[in-house]
Design a protein around this motif. Structure first.
Motif, mmCIF file in Angstrom:
data_model
loop_
_atom_site.group_PDB
_atom_site.id
_atom_site.type_symbol
_atom_site.label_atom_id
_atom_site.label_comp_id
_atom_site.label_asym_id
_atom_site.label_seq_id
_atom_site.Cartn_x
_atom_site.Cartn_y
_atom_site.Cartn_z
ATOM 1 N N ALA A 99 39.827 13.449 14.833
ATOM 2 C CA ALA A 99 40.515 12.527 15.747
ATOM 3 C C ALA A 99 41.903 13.009 16.129
ATOM 4 O O ALA A 99 42.483 12.530 17.108
ATOM 5 C CB ALA A 99 40.608 11.141 15.116
ATOM 6 N N ASP A 100 42.460 13.960 15.355
ATOM 7 C CA ASP A 100 43.781 14.507 15.670
ATOM 8 C C ASP A 100 43.676 15.733 16.561
ATOM 9 O O ASP A 100 44.595 16.049 17.307
ATOM 10 C CB ASP A 100 44.511 14.937 14.385
ATOM 11 C CG ASP A 100 44.568 13.855 13.340
ATOM 12 O OD1 ASP A 100 45.224 12.836 13.595
ATOM 13 O OD2 ASP A 100 43.964 14.021 12.267
ATOM 14 N N GLY A 101 42.551 16.429 16.440
ATOM 15 C CA GLY A 101 42.433 17.780 16.962
ATOM 16 C C GLY A 101 42.654 18.736 15.810
ATOM 17 O O GLY A 101 43.669 18.656 15.112
ATOM 18 N N ILE A 102 41.711 19.616 15.560
ATOM 19 C CA ILE A 102 41.781 20.462 14.361
ATOM 20 C C ILE A 102 42.717 21.662 14.531
ATOM 21 O O ILE A 102 43.059 22.324 13.558
ATOM 22 C CB ILE A 102 40.378 20.943 13.939
ATOM 23 C CG1 ILE A 102 39.725 21.758 15.070
ATOM 24 C CG2 ILE A 102 39.500 19.760 13.565
ATOM 25 C CD1 ILE A 102 38.369 22.350 14.682
ATOM 26 N N ASP A 103 43.115 21.939 15.758
ATOM 27 C CA ASP A 103 44.028 23.050 16.045
ATOM 28 C C ASP A 103 45.455 22.511 16.101
ATOM 29 O O ASP A 103 45.787 21.698 16.959
ATOM 30 C CB ASP A 103 43.639 23.690 17.375
ATOM 31 C CG ASP A 103 44.511 24.882 17.735
ATOM 32 O OD1 ASP A 103 45.456 25.190 16.979
ATOM 33 O OD2 ASP A 103 44.254 25.499 18.779
ATOM 34 N N THR A 104 46.306 22.967 15.184
ATOM 35 C CA THR A 104 47.689 22.469 15.138
ATOM 36 C C THR A 104 48.668 23.358 15.899
ATOM 37 O O THR A 104 49.878 23.119 15.857
ATOM 38 C CB THR A 104 48.178 22.355 13.681
ATOM 39 O OG1 THR A 104 48.201 23.665 13.084
ATOM 40 C CG2 THR A 104 47.272 21.443 12.866
ATOM 41 N N GLU A 160 48.597 16.007 5.729
ATOM 42 C CA GLU A 160 47.667 17.002 5.215
ATOM 43 C C GLU A 160 48.044 18.423 5.631
ATOM 44 O O GLU A 160 47.750 19.380 4.923
ATOM 45 C CB GLU A 160 46.253 16.656 5.689
ATOM 46 C CG GLU A 160 45.746 15.327 5.133
ATOM 47 C CD GLU A 160 44.507 14.822 5.850
ATOM 48 O OE1 GLU A 160 43.970 15.576 6.691
ATOM 49 O OE2 GLU A 160 44.081 13.696 5.574
ATOM 50 N N ARG A 161 48.688 18.564 6.768
ATOM 51 C CA ARG A 161 49.144 19.883 7.212
ATOM 52 C C ARG A 161 50.668 19.961 7.144
ATOM 53 O O ARG A 161 51.342 20.431 8.066
ATOM 54 C CB ARG A 161 48.643 20.143 8.642
ATOM 55 C CG ARG A 161 47.124 20.176 8.759
ATOM 56 C CD ARG A 161 46.483 21.326 7.992
ATOM 57 N NE ARG A 161 46.793 22.594 8.616
ATOM 58 C CZ ARG A 161 46.038 23.162 9.546
ATOM 59 N NH1 ARG A 161 44.919 22.576 9.947
ATOM 60 N NH2 ARG A 161 46.378 24.324 10.067
#
Length: 451
Positions: free
Chosen positions: A355-360, A384-385
């Motif tokens: 839901a966030d987008g896995i690519d930061t 988490e990141r």
């Protein structure tokens, strides 16, 4: 309604009742159960409503909330999905919660995820579709902005009779050949600059002319690629605006004052980007016969939505929780908090779930370099990141002696009463926002749930 639909609806309503009576609620599971039994249940659910769909990258939730408040000034029965559960199952759940009404044609104002527009218009033919903007967001899921817009177009093509109310300042929304009636809204607060010729900042998405692929020029730019655009090569330009913001009077972190069509309005939420959301809601209201004074009253009665500049009181601290999910939205939030005249503390929370987008990597396009220049007395990074957001702020120049790293959101909530400032801003991605809200609820600072 078919027997299959009736059974599906009964199961969905029963599961909703159970979840909200005995557990903490839920906006997706009832819809999942219902569509599992009858995949076409939306057809029967939505047939008796005048449906308004609101979609786009940023601003869907606030635009939906403002639109509901505006329409309630004239219409008694307005159904909506206030929790922001905007995929097919969440929309089905919304209809499951509808109360029986004697209204001949009640209204449903639905926030719809861009990729789910076609899943809704396959069964429901909306009266109005609102397009807020298209920015680069969750590229692992949506792809580039043109791919995202195509998802919306695929849904709109199934609803040719719907009136499209679109942000006229977004170049992409004037580029297709849909047969729908179009209404455009936008900013026209600097008519004296009508002859200016400027370009957007480097690394801005969506500034190629949709017709000839040359770089667009602008008379004025509101932010990112939004503004009074024109192509010096082929003549493509912003369409005539049907509803115009004519003046911005005051911008504060907690409120904005502005004029639309010469009439004064105020929303109790900061940021130029949120004025666009109000302008979209105004446009829907005017099309639906709501008068400007009524709209002003609706804006004034607006309540904060979960995670969208929601203010949480923690002892003597005023904590503002703000959802961020892409570079354009993040930079607008940074603009907004920069208007605060008092010192504040900054908390950045980064997750990378679906839901966030896995690519930061998008955080590197955020203008964090502005933060050390603000009157910020304390920085905390977590989520988490946390390593990614911590390193990004370090590169941005945030001093180590003012910067605390705390992965645990629960411990961050515990630390807030000890922060050196009364005001605290939390910028969080979606699942981090949900998680820290739960921690605030567990401590008794807010109620549980998001509906």
């Amino acid at each position: 309604m078919s027997i299959r639909s009736e059974i599906a609806t009964l199961v969905g309503k029963s599961s909703y009742w159970f979840l909200h009576t005995f557990l903490k609620g839920g906006s997706s599971l009832p819809g999942k159960l219902t569509t599992k039994i009858d995949p076409e249940v939306l057809k029967s659910m939505g047939q008796n409503y005048d449906v308004i769909i609101i979609t786009g990258t940023n601003g869907k939730t606030l635009t939906t909330a403002l639109t509901v408040q505006v329409l309630k000034q004239k219409y008694q029965n307005v159904l909506t999905n206030p929790s922001g559960s905007n995929m097919e199952q969440g929309i089905v759940t919304t209809f499951l919660t509808a109360k029986n009404t004697k209204d001949a044609k009640p209204i449903a104002v639905l926030e719809v995820d861009e990729a789910n527009v076609i899943k809704v218009t396959k069964y429901i033919k909306p009266k109005i579709m609102v397009f807020t903007n298209i920015f680069r967001d969750q590229m692992d899921r949506y792809g580039e902005i043109y791919t995202t817009y195509q998802k919306i177009l695929d849904g709109a093509k199934l609803a040719p009779d719907a009136t499209i109310i679109a942000n006229g300042d977004a170049p992409i929304f004037h580029s297709d050949d849909l047969p729908n009636k179009r209404i455009f809204y936008g900013f026209n607060d600097h008519p004296e600059l009508a002859n200016e010729d400027i370009k957007a900042q480097p690394n801005t998405d969506g500034v190629l002319c949709p017709k000839c692929q040359n770089i667009l020029h602008y008379h004025t730019i509101t932010y990112s690629n939004l503004g009074d655009y024109f192509c010096p090569n082929c003549g493509y330009k912003r369409p005539r605006l049907d509803f115009e913001l004519t003046k911005v009077n005051e911008l504060l972190p907690t409120s904005s004052k502005f004029d639309i069509e010469g009439d004064p309005f105020q929303i109790d939420i900061g940021g130029v980007y949120n004025i666009y959301n109000a302008l979209a809601a105004y446009s829907v209201g005017r099309i639906m016969g709501v008068k400007p004074p009524q709209i002003a009253e609706a804006f004034h009665s607006n309540e904060h939505i979960f995670g969208r500049q929601e203010i949480i009181h923690v002892g003597d601290k005023d904590v503002t929780l703000i959802l961020v999910k892409n570079p354009v939205g993040l930079n607008q939030v940074i603009d907004m908090i920069s208007t605060d005249r008092e010192p504040f503390s900054f908390i950045g929370l980064l997750n990378a779930n679906y839901a966030d987008g896995i690519d930061t990597s998008w955080i590197w396009d955020g203008d964090f370099e502005r933060l050390p220049k603000m009157n910020i007395k304390k920085f905390i990074t977590g989520g988490e990141r946390y390593k990614d957001i911590t390193f990004r702020l370090k590169i941005a120049g945030v001093p180590d002696d003012l910067h605390e790293v705390q992965p645990s959101l629960e411990k961050i909530v515990n630390e807030i009463p000890n922060l050196p400032t009364k005001k605290v801003y939390i910028l969080a991605t979606y699942t981090a926002m949900i998680q820290i809200r739960n921690d605030f609820a567990n401590k008794g600072y807010i109620k549980k749930g998001i509906e």
